[in-house]
Structure formats: C-alpha cells, structure tokens
Design a protein around this motif. Structure first.
Motif, short mmCIF file in Angstrom:
data_model
loop_
_atom_site.label_atom_id
_atom_site.label_comp_id
_atom_site.label_asym_id
_atom_site.label_seq_id
_atom_site.Cartn_x
_atom_site.Cartn_y
_atom_site.Cartn_z
N TRP A 1 12.68 37.13 66.95
CA TRP A 1 13.39 38.30 66.44
C TRP A 1 12.64 39.55 66.84
O TRP A 1 11.45 39.51 67.19
N ALA A 2 13.33 40.67 66.84
CA ALA A 2 12.73 41.93 67.28
C ALA A 2 13.34 43.08 66.51
O ALA A 2 14.49 43.01 66.07
N GLY A 3 12.57 44.15 66.35
CA GLY A 3 13.08 45.32 65.64
C GLY A 3 12.35 46.58 66.05
O GLY A 3 11.37 46.54 66.79
N HIS A 4 12.86 47.69 65.56
CA HIS A 4 12.33 49.00 65.92
C HIS A 4 12.38 49.88 64.67
O HIS A 4 13.31 49.80 63.87
N SER A 5 11.35 50.70 64.49
CA SER A 5 11.37 51.65 63.38
C SER A 5 10.88 53.00 63.84
O SER A 5 10.15 53.12 64.82
N VAL A 6 11.31 54.03 63.12
CA VAL A 6 10.79 55.38 63.30
C VAL A 6 10.32 55.87 61.94
O VAL A 6 10.98 55.64 60.92
N SER A 7 9.17 56.54 61.94
CA SER A 7 8.59 57.06 60.70
C SER A 7 8.23 58.53 60.92
O SER A 7 7.76 58.90 61.99
N THR A 8 8.44 59.34 59.90
CA THR A 8 8.07 60.74 59.99
C THR A 8 7.73 61.26 58.59
O THR A 8 8.22 60.73 57.58
N PHE A 9 6.88 62.27 58.55
CA PHE A 9 6.49 62.88 57.28
C PHE A 9 7.33 64.12 57.06
O PHE A 9 7.29 65.07 57.85
N THR A 10 8.12 64.12 55.99
CA THR A 10 8.98 65.25 55.70
C THR A 10 9.22 65.35 54.20
O THR A 10 9.27 64.34 53.50
N LYS A 11 9.34 66.56 53.71
CA LYS A 11 9.58 66.83 52.29
C LYS A 11 8.53 66.15 51.41
O LYS A 11 8.83 65.63 50.33
N GLY A 12 7.28 66.14 51.90
CA GLY A 12 6.17 65.63 51.11
C GLY A 12 6.05 64.13 51.04
O GLY A 12 5.18 63.61 50.31
N LYS A 13 6.87 63.39 51.79
CA LYS A 13 6.84 61.93 51.78
C LYS A 13 6.95 61.38 53.20
O LYS A 13 7.49 62.02 54.09
N TRP A 14 6.43 60.15 53.37
CA TRP A 14 6.68 59.42 54.60
C TRP A 14 8.03 58.71 54.47
O TRP A 14 8.33 58.11 53.43
N ARG A 15 8.83 58.79 55.53
CA ARG A 15 10.14 58.15 55.53
C ARG A 15 10.27 57.32 56.79
O ARG A 15 10.00 57.79 57.89
N GLN A 16 10.68 56.07 56.61
CA GLN A 16 10.82 55.14 57.72
C GLN A 16 12.22 54.53 57.71
O GLN A 16 12.76 54.22 56.65
N THR A 17 12.77 54.34 58.91
CA THR A 17 14.03 53.62 59.07
C THR A 17 13.80 52.45 60.03
O THR A 17 13.29 52.64 61.13
N TRP A 18 14.17 51.25 59.59
CA TRP A 18 14.01 50.03 60.38
C TRP A 18 15.38 49.51 60.80
O TRP A 18 16.30 49.41 59.98
N VAL A 19 15.53 49.17 62.09
CA VAL A 19 16.72 48.50 62.61
C VAL A 19 16.26 47.34 63.48
O VAL A 19 15.11 47.33 63.96
N ASP A 20 17.13 46.34 63.69
CA ASP A 20 16.70 45.18 64.47
C ASP A 20 17.87 44.52 65.19
O ASP A 20 19.01 45.00 65.13
N ASP A 21 17.56 43.40 65.86
CA ASP A 21 18.57 42.71 66.67
C ASP A 21 19.52 41.87 65.83
O ASP A 21 20.32 41.10 66.39
N GLN A 22 19.46 41.97 64.51
CA GLN A 22 20.41 41.31 63.63
C GLN A 22 21.24 42.33 62.85
O GLN A 22 21.82 42.00 61.82
N ALA A 23 21.25 43.57 63.33
CA ALA A 23 22.04 44.65 62.72
C ALA A 23 21.53 45.07 61.35
O ALA A 23 22.27 45.65 60.56
N SER A 24 20.27 44.77 61.04
CA SER A 24 19.70 45.22 59.78
C SER A 24 19.44 46.74 59.83
O SER A 24 19.12 47.28 60.88
N TYR A 25 19.57 47.36 58.68
CA TYR A 25 19.26 48.79 58.52
C TYR A 25 18.57 48.93 57.18
O TYR A 25 19.17 48.69 56.13
N LEU A 26 17.28 49.31 57.19
CA LEU A 26 16.49 49.39 55.97
C LEU A 26 15.74 50.71 55.92
O LEU A 26 14.84 50.94 56.73
#
Length: 361
Positions: free
Chosen positions: A271-296
């Motif tokens: 399995w494989a996936g990709h995420s992007v993380s950035t610091f904004t509005k005083g918090k770290w925010r991450q979005t994860w997507v993968d080859d099974q159509a997951s979105y977290l």
C-alpha cells in the motif's frame, strides 16, 4: 544551433463490516487505518472468503538495491543558478513507480517546462533518461563512464532543431556542501569540441512567512527513511503483523509545506499514501490520501518533545472513537510513530499500529 541554456539543450531534468456483512477487499490502508480503529469485538462473520482483489503495484521491495539509490543525492526541491549567480530555473526530483524511477520537473525562468524519467535498466545494468520539453524537444540518454566520484554521467545522440544530431552529455555531481553541480555539454563534431552549460543546485530558502520556529517543528521528519511497520492482526488482538516500508519526507513550497511519500510492503498487500502538512492558525494540519481512496485530516501540535496529530471524531456501531498519530523518541536518525485509538474521549489511548523509522545513510 547549440544554445547554452538548460531549457534548450538539457534535461528538465475477508474482513467483515460491523454489521457482519462481508467486504470483498484486500485493501491494506483502509484495513489498517480504519478497521483497526474499531472497538474490539465488533467484527464477526462466517468463514473467510477465497475471493481476492488485485493489489496496487508497489515494487519498493524490488528496487531497494544500491543501484537504485545512486541518484538519491538529487532528490528534493532545488533552485538552479549559473556560476555567476543568475537564477536559471527550479527543479523538483521525486521517486515514482514504487521508488523504481526518478521524475524530474524542471521550470525554466522564462516559464517553459520539461520533464524527465530516470530509471535503472536491470538488463544493461545502467541508468537511462527520457526527457521531453513543453516545446516538443526530446532526448534519450544512458549512463556512461567518466563521472566524478559519487556522480553519474548520461550520454546520447539527440536531434537538433535545425536538423542533424548532436552528442549530448549530462554530468551530475554531489558537492560536499550539499549542493549538486550539473554540467550539460553538446558536440556537433563527435566530441572534438564541446559547448557547455553549468547549473548549481541549492536548496531554496524558506519563505519569510515560514521562517518562524513553529514552522520548523516538523523538520525532524525530513529525509529518506527505512521503516518497520507493526499492526495488530485485529482490534484488541495481542498478535501483531510486521512489514517493511519506506518514507520520503521533503520540505516544499519555500519550506511552508512538508510532503510525505509512503510505500509499504504490508502488513497484508502493498500500500502507498501521500500527506501534506503545514503550520497555520497556530496548529499543525495534515491531510493524508492513499491508493485506497482514503482521506484523513488531522490537527495537532508539538508539545513535550512529541508531535501529536489527532483525527476527527468517528463512530462504529453507535460507539464513538477517535484516532491520533504520535511522533516520539525522536533523534537525528530514528523516530517512533504510533497510531492510537480512544473510546473514552481521550482519557486513554490504545496503540493499533507502530512504525519505527531509521534514517537511510
């Protein structure tokens, strides 16, 4: 006619659902990230199905030999300047196809673009390159001898815009200070004389908006890692499955974004996936997507020597639960990561999966 610029002459460069219904799938990411989030005892169905689903092709286990890592020094985001300090363009080098190839995404200072794919030919035991530009130019080259220690050289005959062909040579050399030198040379007289272009690759500086220390809290994660993934065989089980994986973490967009490219041999299917993380509005925010159509999506912070990112509240069989990831035991060359579940609004957390990171030399 030879023009000494990179743009013209060179590469750009049977699990069951909670109601007892069978889910005919062998998907690993959904199984590991969502199924393991369910409370123990909620799974139950008849005899396992013999049906199987085709798994996504991930060949990280087939491309882990030293030969496939010889261009790793070139990975990442780069600003490219000529020896006199003039910015000539930017380049982004990433691993693709289960880490069996490199993709180059060149953006020239004048707005033109080009892309390359570099791959290791097992039959010929040599690296090869295929290059195409936004104006239709193309090149095919293969690895040849003559590169400085630690570097690679590619050479081939390429068509010229005005007709005929030229001998085209690219040499990539890692420098002691972390930069990379690229020299592109062309000869129209079979190597008797050469015209050259030279580019110096440097990591782009962080944008002023992302220079604050909070924006650098995730920098410990940047790099190329070998991983050991352990996941419970089922929710509440004390038996664990284990598999190997890799993760490439890069700072992009002027240091404002942390990008993850994850590939695992299991547990279960690759399995494989990709995420992007950035610091904004005083918090770290991450979005994860993968080859099974997951979105977290996750939100969190750095506190007490650990990075904790928590997902949105969910429910199963009417019972609420929540998931979080925790980066801890952080050193220069190792990280311990846990995927944890709570069913009591965070009073207690139970690990469902762990990943041990070991930085690749």
């Amino acid at each position: 006619m030879f023009v000494a610029s990179k743009r013209v002459t060179a590469p750009r460069l049977a699990l069951c659902d909670t109601a007892g219904m069978r889910i005919e799938s062998t998907r690993s990411t959904t199984y590991l990230l969502l199924l393991l989030a369910l409370p123990a005892g909620t799974l139950g169905c008849g005899a396992p199905s013999t049906a199987s689903a085709s798994a996504p092709f991930v060949a990280s286990h087939g491309c882990s030999e030293t030969e496939y890592r010889r261009l790793d020094f070139w990975l990442g985001e780069w600003e490219v300047t000529t020896p006199d300090g003039k910015v000539d363009g930017t380049n982004r080098i990433t691993k693709v196809a289960g880490r069996c190839a490199l993709e180059e995404d060149w953006r020239d200072h004048d707005g033109s673009r080009g892309r390359s794919v570099f791959f290791f030919d097992r039959g010929e035991k040599a690296w090869k390159q295929i290059w195409v530009t936004s104006d239709g130019a193309w090149k095919e080259k293969r690895e040849v001898s003559g590169a400085p220690p630690g570097g690679l050289r590619f050479e081939g005959r390429v068509p010229l815009p005005g007709g005929g062909a030229a001998l085209d040579r690219t040499t990539l050399t890692p420098l002691p200070d972390g930069r990379v030198r690229q020299v592109i040379a062309q000869s129209t007289d079979d190597g008797a004389t050469w015209r050259t272009w030279e580019g110096l690759y440097s990591r782009p500086k962080a944008r002023p908006s992302c220079e604050a220390k909070e924006h650098r809290q995730f920098d410990f994660w940047i790099g190329t890692w070998d991983l050991v993934v352990r996941a419970r065989k089922s929710p509440g089980s004390e038996a664990w499955d284990e598999a190997k994986a890799t993760n490439d973490i890069r700072a992009t967009h002027g240091g404002c974004v942390i990008e993850e490219s994850f590939h695992a041999d299991g547990p279960g299917n690759p399995w494989a996936g990709h995420s992007v993380s950035t610091f904004t509005k005083g918090k770290w925010r991450q979005t994860w997507v993968d080859d099974q159509a997951s979105y977290l999506p996750f939100v969190g912070e750095w506190k007490d020597g650990a990075m904790t990112l928590t997902g949105e509240p969910q429910s199963a069989n009417g019972k609420p639960f929540q998931m979080r990831m925790v980066f801890s035991e952080i050193t220069k060359n190792a990280i311990h990561w846990t995927w944890e579940r709570t069913t009591d609004e965070g009073a207690t957390w139970t690990p469902s999966m762990t990943i041990d990171y070991h930085r690749r030399p």
